[in-house]
Design an enzyme around this catalytic site. Structure first.
Site, PDB file in Angstrom:
ATOM      1  N   HIS A  89       0.903  -1.149  -0.098  1.00 51.74           N
ATOM      2  CA  HIS A  89       0.086  -0.027  -0.070  1.00 51.74           C
ATOM      3  C   HIS A  89       0.958   1.412  -0.148  1.00 51.74           C
ATOM      4  CE1 HIS A  89      -4.124  -1.737   1.144  1.00 51.74           C
ATOM      5  NE2 HIS A  89      -3.527  -2.556   0.513  1.00 51.74           N
ATOM      6  N   HIS A 115      -2.073 -12.438  -2.074  1.00 47.98           N
ATOM      7  CA  HIS A 115      -3.242 -12.909  -1.450  1.00 47.98           C
ATOM      8  C   HIS A 115      -2.615 -14.351  -1.112  1.00 47.98           C
ATOM      9  CE1 HIS A 115      -6.242  -9.861  -3.070  1.00 47.98           C
ATOM     10  NE2 HIS A 115      -5.365  -9.421  -2.136  1.00 47.98           N
TER      11      HIS A 115
END
Length: 725
Positions: free
Chosen positions: A106, A267
């Protein structure tokens, strides 16, 4: 006269009567200029990140400080931190691997290629708005977990580097082999003001994917890094998310294979958190109370942490080994059929139909769950092109590992500029095309060689305007955001830059300079282009009666066509370059605003921008040779005529077209037309801040100052990409 025992005196003895009441005002409060004039030119954007905000001082050198770092010890401390679960923020499965990967992702994921802004290069995640974005919930805890490590190593490691290195170490600790790591990100000490995050006034306001392709903004919703994990506008539709995914990742120059690798790789580890409804979650860090000490999103649900944590509101664990690298993401993606369900927080997600409970609970080893996926995870299966890549990775885990390693490295290093800026023992040897690679230097011109080259350039029959214009065209592509562009590499001679309309000067001047380069063999074309500007500025200053030696440091090299990604470099083509009175597309943002944008990309201050515009006008450096803003009858002389004549009240200005882009200046008494100008030219007389600067150079004692200030600002631009200096 009033005395202290005078009952009519309302103020107590020794106290100022104006301070008798509760204060209602303070410095910076009250109605601001931008409240009155919301379209006011943002000259203040050129005042960011000055030494006034930097506690380390102007003599601090991060590259030198980094050399003192015990890099191995730092990585060992980060590895230890990963499994040192803290009571105030317990680690999932006893490991912060997923949290630190998300923090790094991020931090880097805000970068966009269109304008080079955003990204991880300056550690902006610790400042607003990023520290309080809805997509960054709980990353305040990740950064706080890192504080003891940062405190131990001090200025030997920047926050910006530490965030990214923590993500890399987390991957390594999970058993993944990364592509490498380059340090070199220097911290700043206040939020970036120049990044356009969007116009929305509400968090998570939706943007249509088609609009993303037309602007620099990277995310589909205000406050997200990429896309809504529940699908566009929380639609719950995996297939419709494909366009949004391609648009947002495409703004980072990621192709389909990189997109699939990044989503699946990110993920493979960790989880999302949605133990209960998000209404339990309190204010973000910037709105949290003082006693929260910079932490936000306090949750009233249960303990507010660990098994009770609420972050995105989604409650998804993708793989059977969430702290160990595997190929389970793809195995689960294709092995099961998926049914839409909702998390405890009510967020849309998918659960594997008829699957056994094989997913470990993060805090109770006795509990298991069914595999779960985000809406956007299933896009990798149901979009036809993504599905082909996903199946290949399913059947070839090594190909997946290689693709993710390279894509992760690109993600976390894309805004760092050329490889020469990288620091540390883990910098990969391989050159990558997106790093804008350059060959090794083959020329080392001596002072005598440089003098001979200057003589050859001066005698080549090129005008001051041509000499200055070609050097500016070469150097002014630099972008301070991602450190791309600049004069090094002489890419002005290569596609696509040689074909840009703004660089029409190149086809006229470069053949002459190339002939000088071939005849000499003593310097690169890149150096000779910059040296041509040196000759032009020195001639122009001498013509103004000021003798100067414009600094010049050789060492530039010439890029090869195969080292130049044409599509990538075409993003550096300016929408406008007010320094050359150029604008490519009409309408939208004002021309003077685009000048500020260009100056900010060149890391210029307001005085530097001012003196460069005024100087370039009298040197005749307009891209098309027009007379707009050339307020002088002695073109090629580095005079202060631009400022003197702009501020002369004997001239009255009127718009010359319906769009008020061009203006005519006429004699106030006779009405005779004297000058033509653009919005960029007139803003230095219109805007109060810029007029104050222009007045300095228009004064009777402004000529010599203008020359010396111009030379300093000019040299700065020529050397913006000289990271070796």
């Amino acid at each position: 006269m009033s005395t202290s025992n005078d009952p009519s005196n309302n103020a107590s003895a020794g106290k100022c009567p104006f301070h008798a009441e509760t204060p209602k005002q303070s410095a910076g409060s009250g109605t601001a200029n931008r409240d009155w004039w919301p379209n006011q030119l943002r000259v203040d954007l050129l005042n960011q990140h000055s030494n006034r905000s930097n506690p380390l001082g102007e003599n601090f050198n991060y590259r030198e400080e980094f050399k003192k770092l015990d890099y191995s010890a730092l990585k060992a401390d980060l590895r230890a931190l990963l499994t040192d679960s803290q009571e105030w923020w317990p680690a999932d499965w006893g490991s912060y691997i997923g949290l630190f990967i998300r923090m790094a992702w991020h931090g880097a994921g805000t970068y966009r290629t269109v304008d080079g802004r955003g990204g991880a290069g300056r550690g902006q995640q610790r400042f607003a708005p990023l520290n309080s974005w809805p997509d960054n919930v709980s990353l305040d805890k990740a950064r706080r977990l890192l504080w003891p490590v940062k405190q131990k190593y001090g200025q030997k490691i920047s926050w910006a580097d530490l965030y990214m290195l923590a993500g890399n170490v987390a991957l390594e600790n999970a058993g993944f082999r990364t592509f490498g790591f380059g340090a070199g990100r220097e911290d700043v000490w206040e939020p970036d003001l120049d990044v356009d995050w969007g116009d929305e006034k509400e968090w998570l306001a939706h943007r249509h994917p088609e609009s993303l392709a037309k602007q620099a903004i990277g995310a589909t919703e205000m406050g997200l890094i990429y896309v809504n994990p529940e699908g566009p506008n929380a639609s719950g539709e995996p297939l419709s998310a494909a366009a949004a995914i391609r648009a947002t990742f495409g703004n980072m120059a990621m192709d389909d294979e990189e997109i699939v690798a990044l989503i699946a790789g990110g993920h493979t580890l960790g989880k999302t958190h949605g133990a209960a409804e998000t209404s339990h979650v309190g204010a973000e860090p910037e709105a949290a109370p003082l006693e929260a000490q910079g932490l936000g999103w306090h949750s009233s649900y249960g303990s507010g942490a660990g098994a009770d944590a609420i972050t995105s509101g989604l409650e998804v664990v993708w793989t059977q080994t969430p702290t160990q690298w595997s190929n389970y993401f793809f195995e689960n993606l294709f092995k099961y059929e998926w049914v839409q369900t909702r998390s405890p927080a009510g967020a849309i997600q998918f659960e594997a139909k008829d699957a056994p409970e094989i997913i470990p609970d993060p805090f109770n080893p006795e509990k298991k769950r069914k595999p779960t996926m985000l809406v956007t995870d299933l896009t990798l299966r149901f979009d036809p092109e993504f599905e082909k890549i996903s199946r290949r990775f399913l059947n070839d885990p090594q190909a997946f590992n290689e693709a993710f390693a390279r894509a992760w490295f690109k993600l976390t290093h894309r805004d760092m500029g050329p490889k020469s800026r990288y620091l540390g023992p883990e910098v990969p040897k391989e050159d990558l095309i997106w790093q804008d690679p350059l060959p090794a230097a083959t020329h080392q011109p001596s002072a005598e060689d440089i003098a001979s080259l200057k003589t050859a350039i001066a005698g080549a029959g090129l005008s001051v305007s041509e000499l200055v214009s070609v050097a500016w065209a070469s150097a002014s592509t630099f972008r301070g955001g991602d450190k791309r562009g600049g004069a090094n590499g002489a890419r002005l001679a290569l596609a696509p830059q040689k074909d840009w309309p703004v660089n029409a000067i190149a086809s006229r001047v470069l053949p002459t300079l190339q002939a000088i380069q071939r005849a000499s063999g003593k310097a690169s074309l890149a150096d000779i282009i910059v040296l041509a500007g040196v000759v032009g500025v020195e001639q122009a200053a001498a013509a103004a009666g000021v003798s100067v030696n414009v600094p010049f440091t050789p060492g530039r090299v010439d890029a090869l066509p195969e080292q130049t990604d044409v599509e990538s470099f075409d993003l550096l083509q300016p929408l406008a370059d007010g320094f050359r009175n150029y604008r490519r597309i009409e309408g939208g943002v004002s021309t003077e605003t685009l000048l500020i944008d260009k100056a900010q990309q060149l890391t210029l201050t307001a005085p530097e921008m001012t003196v460069l515009v005024g100087g370039l006008r009298v040197l005749g450096a307009n891209y098309d040779g027009s007379k707009h803003g050339v307020f002088t009858d002695r073109v090629g002389v580095l005079s202060n005529d631009f400022f003197v004549n702009l501020l002369d009240m004997a001239t009255v200005w009127k718009a010359a077209d319906d769009n008020a882009e061009l203006f005519t200046g006429s004699d106030r008494k006779t009405g005779e037309a004297k000058y033509s100008a653009t919005r960029v030219d007139l803003v230095f007389g219109s805007n109060s801040v810029l007029r104050a600067l222009a007045e300095v150079y228009a004064c009777a004692d402004g000529q010599q100052k203008l020359v010396h200030d111009f030379v300093a600002a000019w040299t700065k631009v020529m050397n913006l990409d000289r990271f070796d200096l």
